[in-house]
Design a protein around this motif. Structure first.
Motif, mmCIF file in Angstrom:
data_model
loop_
_atom_site.group_PDB
_atom_site.id
_atom_site.type_symbol
_atom_site.label_atom_id
_atom_site.label_comp_id
_atom_site.label_asym_id
_atom_site.label_seq_id
_atom_site.Cartn_x
_atom_site.Cartn_y
_atom_site.Cartn_z
ATOM 1 N N GLY A 16 0.419 -5.391 4.404
ATOM 2 C CA GLY A 16 1.642 -5.903 3.772
ATOM 3 C C GLY A 16 2.575 -4.781 3.356
ATOM 4 O O GLY A 16 3.797 -4.880 3.509
ATOM 5 N N ASN A 17 2.005 -3.699 2.847
ATOM 6 C CA ASN A 17 2.825 -2.538 2.475
ATOM 7 C C ASN A 17 3.498 -1.923 3.699
ATOM 8 O O ASN A 17 4.665 -1.522 3.646
ATOM 9 N N PHE A 18 2.760 -1.837 4.812
ATOM 10 C CA PHE A 18 3.354 -1.291 6.034
ATOM 11 C C PHE A 18 4.441 -2.223 6.578
ATOM 12 O O PHE A 18 5.458 -1.772 7.097
ATOM 13 N N PRO B 218 -3.507 1.594 14.201
ATOM 14 C CA PRO B 218 -3.137 0.186 14.406
ATOM 15 C C PRO B 218 -2.622 -0.492 13.135
ATOM 16 O O PRO B 218 -1.886 -1.468 13.220
ATOM 17 N N LEU B 219 -2.969 0.031 11.962
ATOM 18 C CA LEU B 219 -2.512 -0.594 10.724
ATOM 19 C C LEU B 219 -1.073 -0.231 10.364
ATOM 20 O O LEU B 219 -0.354 -1.044 9.799
ATOM 21 N N ASN B 220 -0.630 0.992 10.679
ATOM 22 C CA ASN B 220 0.699 1.424 10.243
ATOM 23 C C ASN B 220 1.701 1.528 11.388
ATOM 24 O O ASN B 220 2.676 2.261 11.298
ATOM 25 N N ALA B 221 1.456 0.790 12.457
ATOM 26 C CA ALA B 221 2.373 0.787 13.602
ATOM 27 C C ALA B 221 2.581 -0.657 14.059
ATOM 28 O O ALA B 221 1.905 -1.575 13.597
ATOM 29 N N SER B 222 3.504 -0.828 14.976
ATOM 30 C CA SER B 222 3.777 -2.149 15.529
ATOM 31 C C SER B 222 2.562 -2.657 16.298
ATOM 32 O O SER B 222 1.893 -1.874 16.959
ATOM 33 N N PRO B 223 2.282 -3.949 16.194
ATOM 34 C CA PRO B 223 2.954 -4.968 15.401
ATOM 35 C C PRO B 223 2.541 -4.897 13.923
ATOM 36 O O PRO B 223 1.395 -4.614 13.604
ATOM 37 N N TYR B 224 3.519 -5.153 13.067
ATOM 38 C CA TYR B 224 3.308 -5.111 11.622
ATOM 39 C C TYR B 224 2.805 -6.475 11.166
ATOM 40 O O TYR B 224 3.435 -7.494 11.408
ATOM 41 N N ILE B 225 1.662 -6.485 10.501
ATOM 42 C CA ILE B 225 0.982 -7.729 10.143
ATOM 43 C C ILE B 225 1.461 -8.216 8.773
ATOM 44 O O ILE B 225 1.564 -7.441 7.825
ATOM 45 N N VAL B 226 1.718 -9.515 8.712
ATOM 46 C CA VAL B 226 2.132 -10.142 7.455
ATOM 47 C C VAL B 226 1.719 -11.609 7.500
ATOM 48 O O VAL B 226 1.663 -12.219 8.573
ATOM 49 N N GLU B 227 1.400 -12.160 6.339
ATOM 50 C CA GLU B 227 1.067 -13.576 6.267
ATOM 51 C C GLU B 227 2.328 -14.409 6.492
ATOM 52 O O GLU B 227 3.437 -14.011 6.123
ATOM 53 N N PHE B 228 2.136 -15.575 7.076
ATOM 54 C CA PHE B 228 3.245 -16.446 7.468
ATOM 55 C C PHE B 228 4.216 -16.715 6.320
ATOM 56 O O PHE B 228 5.422 -16.508 6.458
ATOM 57 N N ASP B 229 3.717 -17.181 5.196
ATOM 58 C CA ASP B 229 4.601 -17.554 4.081
ATOM 59 C C ASP B 229 5.368 -16.358 3.532
ATOM 60 O O ASP B 229 6.538 -16.483 3.167
ATOM 61 N N ARG B 230 4.731 -15.216 3.478
ATOM 62 C CA ARG B 230 5.423 -14.013 3.001
ATOM 63 C C ARG B 230 6.536 -13.627 3.979
ATOM 64 O O ARG B 230 7.631 -13.256 3.572
ATOM 65 N N PHE B 231 6.238 -13.721 5.269
ATOM 66 C CA PHE B 231 7.251 -13.439 6.283
ATOM 67 C C PHE B 231 8.466 -14.348 6.096
ATOM 68 O O PHE B 231 9.607 -13.884 6.120
ATOM 69 N N VAL B 232 8.219 -15.633 5.916
ATOM 70 C CA VAL B 232 9.318 -16.590 5.740
ATOM 71 C C VAL B 232 10.190 -16.185 4.558
ATOM 72 O O VAL B 232 11.423 -16.151 4.652
ATOM 73 N N ASP B 233 9.566 -15.860 3.436
ATOM 74 C CA ASP B 233 10.323 -15.466 2.242
ATOM 75 C C ASP B 233 11.184 -14.234 2.490
ATOM 76 O O ASP B 233 12.342 -14.183 2.064
#
Length: 194
Positions: free
Chosen positions: A14-16, A37-52
């Motif tokens: 989430g921080n990345f 893989p954690l600090n490069a594309s693709p950047y991972i985020v939970e769906f609801d957080r992404f929407v916000d």
């Protein structure tokens, strides 16, 4: 055996995601040779957080609303969306008004009934008319074809077609189940364990 995500993992990714969002989603946040893989594309985020977060980006509110609608419709036809890979002009934050949202949806059938291909195709066509260019790939299908599809769409969604260079980072949505029972979950997740 518990295989759920740890909270530290989600906080780190989430921080990345936040940092990548601030920098306009580069392929790598720093020197590519020192990325993981954690600090490069693709950047991972939970769906609801992404929407916000994404609703606040210029010219993207309608597409984010359509993405949520499409996700709800997918659940209604009996599939569980596990992950959504987003790229193309949507992740190029210099583009003030992308016309669509390119996405790869990794899904699996809910329960033992097979997925109705006709319903999936109808959902894909309806979503495309509303700006969500979604491609559906079974998450629980042939592993080689899954990796091939994800690799293909990763390159396709990252490329600058005018210059033929990889210059757009991607977003990987961890699409938690919509059902309160968690019936669409492949494995127990941190948020479902209490």
């Amino acid at each position: 055996m518990t295989t759920g995500y740890s909270m530290d993992w989600k906080q780190i990714t989430g921080n990345f995601f936040d940092e990548a969002s601030e920098k306009g989603f580069p392929v790598f946040l720093g020197d590519g040779g020192h990325s993981t893989p954690l600090n490069a594309s693709p950047y991972i985020v939970e769906f609801d957080r992404f929407v916000d977060v994404a609703k606040r980006w210029s010219g993207r509110g309608r597409l984010v609303d359509e993405l949520r609608r499409c996700r709800n419709a997918a659940e209604d036809i009996g599939i569980c969306i596990e992950l959504i890979l987003i790229g193309g002009s949507f992740t190029d934050l210099r583009n003030a008004s992308p016309h669509d949202l390119d996405s790869l949806w990794l899904y699996r059938a809910r329960g033992t009934d097979p997925v109705c291909a006709e319903k999936l195709k109808t959902l894909q066509n309806d979503s495309r008319r509303n700006g969500i260019d979604c491609r559906f790939v079974p998450f629980d299908g042939e592993p080689a074809l899954l990796v091939k599809a994800v690799s293909f769409f990763t390159v396709l969604y990252s490329i600058n077609k005018r210059q033929m260079t990889l210059d757009r980072g991607l977003i990987l949505l961890d699409s938690l189940p919509l059902q309160p029972s968690g019936q669409c979950s492949l494995w127990p997740r941190q948020s479902q364990r209490a």
